[in-house]
Design a protein around this motif. Structure first.
Motif, short mmCIF file in Angstrom:
data_model
loop_
_atom_site.label_atom_id
_atom_site.label_comp_id
_atom_site.label_asym_id
_atom_site.label_seq_id
_atom_site.Cartn_x
_atom_site.Cartn_y
_atom_site.Cartn_z
N ARG A 47 0.82 -1.20 0.00
CA ARG A 47 0.00 0.00 0.00
C ARG A 47 0.87 1.26 0.00
O ARG A 47 1.91 1.30 0.64
CB ARG A 47 -0.86 -0.02 1.26
N CYS A 48 0.43 2.27 -0.72
CA CYS A 48 1.17 3.53 -0.73
C CYS A 48 0.98 4.24 0.60
O CYS A 48 -0.10 4.21 1.18
CB CYS A 48 0.67 4.44 -1.84
N SER A 49 2.04 4.92 1.06
CA SER A 49 1.89 5.55 2.36
C SER A 49 1.42 6.99 2.26
O SER A 49 1.07 7.58 3.26
CB SER A 49 3.21 5.46 3.13
N ASN A 50 1.43 7.58 1.09
CA ASN A 50 0.84 8.91 0.96
C ASN A 50 0.35 9.13 -0.47
O ASN A 50 0.58 8.32 -1.36
CB ASN A 50 1.82 10.00 1.39
N ASP A 57 -2.32 21.71 -0.56
CA ASP A 57 -2.56 20.73 0.50
C ASP A 57 -2.35 19.29 0.03
O ASP A 57 -2.76 18.33 0.71
CB ASP A 57 -3.97 20.91 1.07
N LEU A 92 -8.38 13.92 -4.13
CA LEU A 92 -8.67 12.96 -3.07
C LEU A 92 -9.76 13.52 -2.17
O LEU A 92 -9.59 14.57 -1.55
CB LEU A 92 -7.41 12.70 -2.24
N VAL A 147 -10.00 9.20 2.52
CA VAL A 147 -9.54 7.83 2.56
C VAL A 147 -10.63 7.05 3.28
O VAL A 147 -10.96 7.34 4.42
CB VAL A 147 -8.21 7.70 3.33
N LYS A 151 -12.75 4.45 5.33
CA LYS A 151 -12.42 3.64 6.51
C LYS A 151 -12.75 2.18 6.25
O LYS A 151 -13.60 1.86 5.41
CB LYS A 151 -13.22 4.14 7.71
N GLN A 189 -3.22 14.56 6.21
CA GLN A 189 -3.45 13.58 5.15
C GLN A 189 -2.72 12.27 5.43
O GLN A 189 -3.25 11.19 5.24
CB GLN A 189 -3.00 14.14 3.82
N GLU A 190 -1.51 12.41 5.96
CA GLU A 190 -0.77 11.21 6.30
C GLU A 190 -1.53 10.41 7.34
O GLU A 190 -1.66 9.19 7.25
CB GLU A 190 0.59 11.60 6.88
N GLU A 248 -4.64 10.33 7.78
CA GLU A 248 -5.78 9.68 7.13
C GLU A 248 -5.33 8.38 6.46
O GLU A 248 -6.01 7.38 6.51
CB GLU A 248 -6.37 10.63 6.09
N PHE A 249 -4.17 8.44 5.83
CA PHE A 249 -3.64 7.25 5.19
C PHE A 249 -3.31 6.19 6.22
O PHE A 249 -3.54 5.01 6.02
CB PHE A 249 -2.39 7.58 4.37
#
Lengths: 190, 230
Positions: free
Chosen positions: A74-77, A106, A177, A180, A182, B130-131, B133-134
Protein backbone atom coordinates in the motif's frame (compact mmCIF):
# COMPACT_ATOMS: atom_id res chain seq x y z
CA UNK A 1 11.68 5.46 -4.85
CA UNK A 2 10.47 7.14 -7.99
CA UNK A 3 13.12 5.46 -10.09
CA UNK A 4 12.35 2.03 -8.73
CA UNK A 5 8.71 2.52 -9.53
CA UNK A 6 9.54 3.51 -13.07
CA UNK A 7 11.71 0.44 -13.47
CA UNK A 8 8.98 -1.75 -12.03
CA UNK A 9 6.46 -0.44 -14.51
CA UNK A 10 8.79 -1.09 -17.40
CA UNK A 11 9.68 -4.57 -16.26
CA UNK A 12 6.07 -5.56 -15.87
CA UNK A 13 5.19 -4.08 -19.24
CA UNK A 14 7.96 -6.09 -20.86
CA UNK A 15 7.44 -9.40 -19.17
CA UNK A 16 4.06 -9.87 -17.62
CA UNK A 17 1.46 -8.18 -19.75
CA UNK A 18 -0.57 -9.63 -22.61
CA UNK A 19 -0.66 -7.13 -25.41
CA UNK A 20 -3.09 -6.38 -28.19
CA UNK A 21 -2.62 -4.44 -31.38
CA UNK A 22 -2.98 -0.79 -30.46
CA UNK A 23 -4.92 0.10 -33.60
CA UNK A 24 -7.44 -2.60 -32.89
CA UNK A 25 -7.80 -1.17 -29.40
CA UNK A 26 -8.12 2.40 -30.63
CA UNK A 27 -10.66 1.53 -33.29
CA UNK A 28 -12.73 -0.60 -30.91
CA UNK A 29 -12.96 2.19 -28.40
CA UNK A 30 -13.70 4.66 -31.17
CA UNK A 31 -16.60 2.61 -32.45
CA UNK A 32 -17.98 2.24 -28.93
CA UNK A 33 -18.00 5.98 -28.41
CA UNK A 34 -19.45 6.59 -31.87
CA UNK A 35 -22.21 4.08 -31.16
CA UNK A 36 -22.93 5.66 -27.79
CA UNK A 37 -23.24 9.05 -29.46
CA UNK A 38 -25.80 7.67 -31.88
CA UNK A 39 -27.65 5.72 -29.19
CA UNK A 40 -28.01 8.74 -26.97
CA UNK A 41 -28.88 11.03 -29.82
CA UNK A 42 -25.71 13.09 -29.48
CA UNK A 43 -26.45 13.96 -25.89
CA UNK A 44 -22.78 14.20 -24.94
CA UNK A 45 -23.38 14.59 -21.22
CA UNK A 46 -24.99 11.19 -21.26
CA UNK A 47 -22.18 9.73 -23.37
CA UNK A 48 -19.66 11.01 -20.84
CA UNK A 49 -21.63 9.40 -18.04
CA UNK A 50 -21.84 6.10 -19.88
CA UNK A 51 -18.14 5.88 -20.71
CA UNK A 52 -17.38 6.79 -17.11
CA UNK A 53 -19.58 3.98 -15.88
CA UNK A 54 -17.98 1.51 -18.26
CA UNK A 55 -14.61 2.61 -16.98
CA UNK A 56 -15.69 2.26 -13.38
CA UNK A 57 -16.75 -1.31 -13.96
CA UNK A 58 -13.42 -2.02 -15.61
CA UNK A 59 -11.54 -0.36 -12.76
CA UNK A 60 -13.06 -2.44 -9.98
CA UNK A 61 -11.73 -5.56 -11.67
CA UNK A 62 -8.56 -4.10 -13.06
CA UNK A 63 -7.28 -3.35 -9.57
CA UNK A 64 -7.00 -7.09 -8.87
CA UNK A 65 -4.98 -7.53 -12.00
CA UNK A 66 -2.82 -4.59 -11.00
CA UNK A 67 -2.16 -5.95 -7.53
CA UNK A 68 -1.41 -9.39 -8.85
CA UNK A 69 1.07 -8.15 -11.43
CA UNK A 70 2.81 -5.50 -9.39
CA UNK A 71 2.72 -7.05 -5.91
CA UNK A 72 3.06 -3.52 -4.60
CA UNK A 73 2.34 -2.77 -0.98
CA UNK A 74 0.00 0.00 0.00
CA UNK A 75 1.17 3.53 -0.73
CA UNK A 76 1.89 5.55 2.36
CA UNK A 77 0.84 8.91 0.96
CA UNK A 78 -0.99 10.51 -1.91
CA UNK A 79 2.19 11.60 -3.67
CA UNK A 80 3.47 8.04 -3.90
CA UNK A 81 0.10 6.96 -5.13
CA UNK A 82 0.23 9.49 -7.95
CA UNK A 83 3.65 8.19 -8.99
CA UNK A 84 2.44 4.61 -8.95
CA UNK A 85 -0.68 5.43 -10.95
CA UNK A 86 1.30 7.16 -13.63
CA UNK A 87 4.50 5.10 -13.80
CA UNK A 88 3.06 1.68 -13.12
CA UNK A 89 -0.69 1.78 -13.69
CA UNK A 90 -0.80 3.69 -16.95
CA UNK A 91 2.45 2.10 -18.06
CA UNK A 92 1.41 -1.52 -17.75
CA UNK A 93 -2.09 -1.14 -19.14
CA UNK A 94 -1.64 1.54 -21.80
CA UNK A 95 2.14 1.82 -22.17
CA UNK A 96 2.06 5.55 -21.53
CA UNK A 97 3.46 7.53 -18.62
CA UNK A 98 1.41 10.64 -17.92
CA UNK A 99 3.18 13.50 -16.19
CA UNK A 100 2.16 14.12 -12.60
CA UNK A 101 1.99 17.84 -12.06
CA UNK A 102 0.05 20.85 -10.72
CA UNK A 103 -0.07 19.75 -7.11
CA UNK A 104 -2.36 21.79 -4.96
CA UNK A 105 -0.89 23.24 -1.78
CA UNK A 106 -2.56 20.73 0.50
CA UNK A 107 -1.39 17.79 -1.65
CA UNK A 108 -4.91 16.56 -2.22
CA UNK A 109 -5.22 17.40 -5.90
CA UNK A 110 -2.95 16.78 -8.84
CA UNK A 111 -3.08 16.58 -12.61
CA UNK A 112 -2.13 13.80 -14.94
CA UNK A 113 -1.05 15.24 -18.25
CA UNK A 114 -1.33 12.67 -21.00
CA UNK A 115 1.36 13.52 -23.50
CA UNK A 116 0.12 10.73 -25.70
CA UNK A 117 -3.25 9.09 -25.58
CA UNK A 118 -3.67 5.81 -27.43
CA UNK A 119 -7.44 6.10 -27.20
CA UNK A 120 -7.45 9.29 -29.22
CA UNK A 121 -5.34 8.28 -32.22
CA UNK A 122 -7.12 8.92 -35.55
CA UNK A 123 -9.98 10.65 -33.74
CA UNK A 124 -11.90 13.69 -34.82
CA UNK A 125 -14.82 14.84 -32.76
CA UNK A 126 -18.14 15.32 -34.58
CA UNK A 127 -18.38 18.64 -36.30
CA UNK A 128 -21.67 19.76 -34.79
CA UNK A 129 -20.33 22.63 -32.72
CA UNK A 130 -21.41 20.86 -29.55
CA UNK A 131 -19.02 17.93 -29.29
CA UNK A 132 -15.91 20.03 -28.83
CA UNK A 133 -17.52 21.70 -25.85
CA UNK A 134 -19.30 18.80 -24.19
CA UNK A 135 -17.79 15.47 -25.09
CA UNK A 136 -14.87 14.12 -23.07
CA UNK A 137 -13.81 11.51 -25.52
CA UNK A 138 -11.47 9.54 -23.21
CA UNK A 139 -13.71 9.79 -20.18
CA UNK A 140 -13.48 6.02 -19.71
CA UNK A 141 -10.00 6.58 -18.24
CA UNK A 142 -11.48 8.67 -15.42
CA UNK A 143 -13.91 5.88 -14.70
CA UNK A 144 -11.22 3.22 -14.62
CA UNK A 145 -9.06 5.22 -12.26
CA UNK A 146 -11.98 6.10 -10.03
CA UNK A 147 -13.09 2.45 -9.79
CA UNK A 148 -9.62 1.13 -9.14
CA UNK A 149 -8.78 3.72 -6.48
CA UNK A 150 -12.08 3.23 -4.71
CA UNK A 151 -11.25 -0.45 -4.31
CA UNK A 152 -8.10 0.49 -2.41
CA UNK A 153 -10.13 2.82 -0.24
CA UNK A 154 -9.19 6.08 -1.90
CA UNK A 155 -12.33 7.98 -2.70
CA UNK A 156 -11.30 10.34 -5.49
CA UNK A 157 -13.00 12.71 -7.86
CA UNK A 158 -11.54 12.46 -11.31
CA UNK A 159 -12.39 14.46 -14.42
CA UNK A 160 -10.83 15.77 -17.59
CA UNK A 161 -10.15 19.48 -17.67
CA UNK A 162 -8.68 19.73 -21.16
CA UNK A 163 -8.27 17.54 -24.20
CA UNK A 164 -6.23 18.03 -27.37
CA UNK A 165 -9.19 16.70 -29.33
CA UNK A 166 -11.09 19.81 -28.29
CA UNK A 167 -8.27 22.01 -29.47
CA UNK A 168 -6.65 22.45 -26.07
CA UNK A 169 -2.90 22.33 -25.77
CA UNK A 170 -2.74 19.36 -23.46
CA UNK A 171 -4.85 16.45 -22.35
CA UNK A 172 -5.19 16.80 -18.62
CA UNK A 173 -6.99 14.77 -15.98
CA UNK A 174 -7.56 16.27 -12.56
CA UNK A 175 -7.56 13.93 -9.58
CA UNK A 176 -8.81 15.06 -6.20
CA UNK A 177 -8.67 12.96 -3.07
CA UNK A 178 -11.99 13.33 -1.28
CA UNK A 179 -11.27 11.01 1.60
CA UNK A 180 -9.54 7.83 2.56
CA UNK A 181 -12.36 5.37 3.16
CA UNK A 182 -12.42 3.64 6.51
CA UNK A 183 -12.38 -0.06 6.96
CA UNK A 184 -15.91 -1.39 6.95
CA UNK A 185 -17.11 -2.78 10.21
CA UNK A 186 -19.30 -5.85 10.33
CA UNK A 187 -22.98 -5.06 10.77
CA UNK A 188 -24.27 -5.41 14.31
CA UNK A 189 -25.72 -8.77 15.10
CA UNK A 190 -28.64 -8.43 17.47
CA UNK B 1 -6.52 -34.37 8.29
CA UNK B 2 -4.89 -31.09 8.82
CA UNK B 3 -6.90 -28.59 6.83
CA UNK B 4 -10.23 -27.93 8.42
CA UNK B 5 -11.83 -25.06 6.65
CA UNK B 6 -11.28 -22.25 4.21
CA UNK B 7 -13.04 -18.89 4.11
CA UNK B 8 -13.09 -15.79 1.95
CA UNK B 9 -14.52 -12.49 3.17
CA UNK B 10 -15.05 -9.50 0.93
CA UNK B 11 -14.44 -5.88 1.81
CA UNK B 12 -17.98 -5.49 3.07
CA UNK B 13 -17.21 -8.10 5.73
CA UNK B 14 -19.48 -10.70 4.16
CA UNK B 15 -18.34 -14.24 3.87
CA UNK B 16 -18.42 -14.92 0.15
CA UNK B 17 -17.03 -18.42 0.25
CA UNK B 18 -16.76 -21.03 2.92
CA UNK B 19 -15.51 -24.55 2.57
CA UNK B 20 -15.30 -27.12 5.25
CA UNK B 21 -13.48 -30.33 4.72
CA UNK B 22 -14.87 -33.51 6.16
CA UNK B 23 -13.89 -34.93 9.47
CA UNK B 24 -15.11 -38.03 11.15
CA UNK B 25 -16.07 -36.27 14.34
CA UNK B 26 -18.00 -33.08 14.91
CA UNK B 27 -16.18 -29.86 15.63
CA UNK B 28 -16.67 -29.95 19.36
CA UNK B 29 -15.72 -33.55 19.86
CA UNK B 30 -12.67 -33.03 17.80
CA UNK B 31 -11.54 -30.07 19.77
CA UNK B 32 -11.65 -31.87 23.08
CA UNK B 33 -10.32 -35.30 22.23
CA UNK B 34 -7.47 -34.97 19.95
CA UNK B 35 -4.07 -34.26 21.25
CA UNK B 36 -2.48 -37.67 20.92
CA UNK B 37 -3.51 -38.84 17.47
CA UNK B 38 -2.62 -35.43 16.23
CA UNK B 39 1.04 -35.64 17.10
CA UNK B 40 1.29 -38.87 15.17
CA UNK B 41 -0.32 -37.47 12.12
CA UNK B 42 1.93 -34.50 11.83
CA UNK B 43 5.02 -36.60 12.31
CA UNK B 44 3.86 -38.77 9.49
CA UNK B 45 3.35 -35.93 7.11
CA UNK B 46 6.67 -34.33 7.76
CA UNK B 47 8.41 -37.54 6.83
CA UNK B 48 7.13 -37.67 3.34
CA UNK B 49 6.45 -34.27 1.90
CA UNK B 50 8.29 -35.29 -1.23
CA UNK B 51 6.05 -38.21 -1.97
CA UNK B 52 3.10 -35.93 -2.06
CA UNK B 53 4.70 -33.26 -4.13
CA UNK B 54 4.21 -34.80 -7.59
CA UNK B 55 0.47 -34.93 -7.14
CA UNK B 56 0.47 -31.18 -6.89
CA UNK B 57 1.72 -30.70 -10.40
CA UNK B 58 -0.65 -33.24 -11.84
CA UNK B 59 -3.63 -31.69 -10.22
CA UNK B 60 -3.03 -28.25 -11.63
CA UNK B 61 -3.21 -29.66 -15.12
CA UNK B 62 -6.28 -31.69 -14.57
CA UNK B 63 -8.27 -28.74 -13.23
CA UNK B 64 -9.29 -27.61 -16.65
CA UNK B 65 -10.44 -30.97 -17.85
CA UNK B 66 -12.46 -31.68 -14.82
CA UNK B 67 -14.18 -28.34 -14.72
CA UNK B 68 -15.25 -28.43 -18.34
CA UNK B 69 -17.24 -31.52 -17.68
CA UNK B 70 -19.18 -29.98 -14.82
CA UNK B 71 -21.34 -27.97 -17.17
CA UNK B 72 -23.90 -30.74 -17.08
CA UNK B 73 -24.66 -29.73 -13.52
CA UNK B 74 -23.74 -32.61 -11.27
CA UNK B 75 -21.14 -31.97 -8.60
CA UNK B 76 -18.02 -33.76 -9.55
CA UNK B 77 -15.31 -34.55 -7.16
CA UNK B 78 -11.96 -33.13 -7.92
CA UNK B 79 -9.85 -35.20 -10.21
CA UNK B 80 -6.67 -34.23 -8.47
CA UNK B 81 -6.11 -37.55 -6.88
CA UNK B 82 -7.47 -40.99 -6.85
CA UNK B 83 -6.63 -41.29 -3.23
CA UNK B 84 -9.88 -42.49 -1.70
CA UNK B 85 -9.11 -40.73 1.53
CA UNK B 86 -8.81 -37.35 -0.14
CA UNK B 87 -11.98 -38.01 -2.06
CA UNK B 88 -13.75 -38.87 1.14
CA UNK B 89 -12.61 -35.73 2.92
CA UNK B 90 -13.73 -33.58 0.02
CA UNK B 91 -17.05 -35.38 -0.29
CA UNK B 92 -17.81 -35.14 3.39
CA UNK B 93 -17.21 -31.43 3.60
CA UNK B 94 -19.61 -28.68 2.76
CA UNK B 95 -19.47 -25.67 0.47
CA UNK B 96 -21.01 -22.32 1.37
CA UNK B 97 -23.21 -23.63 4.14
CA UNK B 98 -21.61 -21.69 6.96
CA UNK B 99 -21.34 -18.26 5.42
CA UNK B 100 -23.71 -16.52 7.70
CA UNK B 101 -23.64 -18.50 10.89
CA UNK B 102 -22.02 -17.72 14.19
CA UNK B 103 -18.84 -19.55 13.45
CA UNK B 104 -18.18 -17.46 10.40
CA UNK B 105 -18.95 -14.24 12.21
CA UNK B 106 -16.85 -15.10 15.22
CA UNK B 107 -13.94 -16.01 13.05
CA UNK B 108 -14.22 -12.74 11.21
CA UNK B 109 -14.58 -10.78 14.42
CA UNK B 110 -11.52 -12.39 15.92
CA UNK B 111 -9.40 -11.64 12.90
CA UNK B 112 -10.77 -8.15 12.64
CA UNK B 113 -9.86 -7.33 16.23
CA UNK B 114 -6.47 -8.99 16.08
CA UNK B 115 -5.70 -7.01 12.99
CA UNK B 116 -6.69 -3.77 14.69
CA UNK B 117 -4.44 -4.59 17.62
CA UNK B 118 -1.55 -5.48 15.35
CA UNK B 119 -1.89 -2.23 13.47
CA UNK B 120 -2.28 -0.04 16.53
CA UNK B 121 0.84 -1.52 18.05
CA UNK B 122 3.11 0.13 15.57
CA UNK B 123 1.69 2.98 13.56
CA UNK B 124 4.26 5.75 13.27
CA UNK B 125 3.27 9.29 14.18
CA UNK B 126 1.80 11.17 11.26
CA UNK B 127 3.11 14.58 10.30
CA UNK B 128 0.22 15.89 8.26
CA UNK B 129 -3.50 15.39 8.44
CA UNK B 130 -3.45 13.58 5.15
CA UNK B 131 -0.77 11.21 6.30
CA UNK B 132 -2.82 10.45 9.32
CA UNK B 133 -5.78 9.68 7.13
CA UNK B 134 -3.64 7.25 5.19
CA UNK B 135 -2.28 5.66 8.33
CA UNK B 136 -5.58 5.00 10.04
CA UNK B 137 -7.08 3.40 6.97
CA UNK B 138 -7.11 -0.24 7.81
CA UNK B 139 -4.72 -1.74 5.35
CA UNK B 140 -1.45 -0.02 5.99
CA UNK B 141 1.92 -1.70 5.86
CA UNK B 142 3.28 -1.15 9.29
CA UNK B 143 2.10 -4.36 10.75
CA UNK B 144 0.16 -7.27 9.44
CA UNK B 145 -1.64 -10.18 10.94
CA UNK B 146 -0.40 -13.44 9.51
CA UNK B 147 -1.76 -16.19 11.68
CA UNK B 148 -2.80 -17.07 15.17
CA UNK B 149 -2.76 -20.34 16.95
CA UNK B 150 -4.59 -22.12 19.72
CA UNK B 151 -4.06 -25.53 21.25
CA UNK B 152 -5.88 -27.33 18.48
CA UNK B 153 -6.03 -24.91 15.62
CA UNK B 154 -3.93 -22.59 13.58
CA UNK B 155 -5.60 -19.88 11.59
CA UNK B 156 -3.76 -18.40 8.61
CA UNK B 157 -4.81 -15.02 7.31
CA UNK B 158 -4.09 -13.00 4.20
CA UNK B 159 -5.64 -9.68 3.31
CA UNK B 160 -5.29 -8.01 -0.06
CA UNK B 161 -4.97 -4.25 -0.41
CA UNK B 162 -8.44 -4.10 -1.89
CA UNK B 163 -9.95 -5.69 1.17
CA UNK B 164 -10.41 -9.36 0.42
CA UNK B 165 -9.58 -11.65 3.31
CA UNK B 166 -8.52 -15.22 2.81
CA UNK B 167 -8.53 -17.47 5.84
CA UNK B 168 -7.63 -21.09 6.29
CA UNK B 169 -7.94 -23.06 9.52
CA UNK B 170 -5.54 -25.93 9.97
CA UNK B 171 -3.84 -28.16 12.41
CA UNK B 172 -1.46 -26.19 14.67
CA UNK B 173 1.50 -28.11 13.31
CA UNK B 174 0.99 -26.91 9.78
CA UNK B 175 3.68 -24.73 8.27
CA UNK B 176 2.86 -21.12 7.40
CA UNK B 177 0.27 -21.32 4.65
CA UNK B 178 0.05 -17.64 3.86
CA UNK B 179 1.85 -18.19 0.57
CA UNK B 180 -0.87 -20.64 -0.36
CA UNK B 181 -3.50 -18.02 0.34
CA UNK B 182 -1.63 -15.55 -1.83
CA UNK B 183 -1.49 -18.19 -4.52
CA UNK B 184 -5.20 -18.78 -4.30
CA UNK B 185 -5.90 -15.08 -4.67
CA UNK B 186 -3.50 -14.55 -7.52
CA UNK B 187 -4.44 -17.57 -9.54
CA UNK B 188 -7.67 -19.24 -8.57
CA UNK B 189 -9.62 -16.15 -7.49
CA UNK B 190 -8.23 -14.03 -10.34
CA UNK B 191 -8.94 -16.60 -13.02
CA UNK B 192 -12.34 -17.77 -11.87
CA UNK B 193 -13.88 -14.68 -10.35
CA UNK B 194 -12.20 -11.47 -11.47
CA UNK B 195 -11.64 -12.57 -15.04
CA UNK B 196 -15.03 -14.22 -15.24
CA UNK B 197 -17.55 -11.72 -16.59
CA UNK B 198 -20.42 -13.72 -15.18
CA UNK B 199 -19.16 -13.27 -11.63
CA UNK B 200 -19.57 -10.04 -9.70
CA UNK B 201 -16.58 -8.54 -7.94
CA UNK B 202 -18.76 -6.55 -5.60
CA UNK B 203 -20.87 -9.10 -3.82
CA UNK B 204 -24.30 -8.23 -2.50
CA UNK B 205 -25.20 -9.37 0.95
CA UNK B 206 -25.83 -13.08 0.98
CA UNK B 207 -24.27 -13.59 -2.40
CA UNK B 208 -21.59 -16.25 -2.52
CA UNK B 209 -19.15 -17.72 -5.01
CA UNK B 210 -20.97 -20.80 -6.23
CA UNK B 211 -18.98 -21.17 -9.42
CA UNK B 212 -18.19 -24.87 -9.96
CA UNK B 213 -14.84 -24.21 -11.51
CA UNK B 214 -13.83 -22.15 -8.52
CA UNK B 215 -15.01 -24.75 -6.03
CA UNK B 216 -13.12 -27.48 -7.86
CA UNK B 217 -9.98 -25.44 -8.25
CA UNK B 218 -9.94 -24.69 -4.53
CA UNK B 219 -10.45 -28.35 -3.65
CA UNK B 220 -7.73 -29.34 -6.07
CA UNK B 221 -5.40 -26.80 -4.59
CA UNK B 222 -5.87 -27.78 -0.98
CA UNK B 223 -5.91 -31.50 -1.60
CA UNK B 224 -2.67 -31.26 -3.50
CA UNK B 225 -0.66 -29.83 -0.65
CA UNK B 226 0.97 -32.32 1.68
CA UNK B 227 -0.84 -31.07 4.76
CA UNK B 228 -4.22 -32.10 3.48
CA UNK B 229 -4.13 -35.73 4.47
CA UNK B 230 -2.45 -37.05 7.52
Amino acid sequence: MSKQIKQLGEDIWKTKVDKVNSELFTLTYGSIVAQLCRDFNYNYEEVNAQTFRMGYNIGVRLIDEFLQKTQLPRCSNFRDMAEVVSKVGFKIFLNIVPTVTNWSADVSTFSLVLTENPLADFVELPDDGKATKELWYSNILCGVLRGALEMVQLDCEIAFVSDVLRGDETTEMRVRLVQVLKDEIPAGDQ
Amino acid sequence: MAIYSFWIYDRHCNCIYSREYGTSASETVKASSRSTPKRLSSAHFSNNPMENAPSATISSHSTLNSSVSTLSGQRKTSSSSNNPKIQELIQKGSVNTQNNNNMSKLLFGTLFSLKKIAVSLCTPPAETAQEEEFYVSNLNNFNKLRSFQTLNYKCHFYETINGLRFVVVTDPNARDLQTSLVDIYQHIYMDNVVRNPLMPVEFREGEVISNDRFVLAIDDYWSSIPEFVN
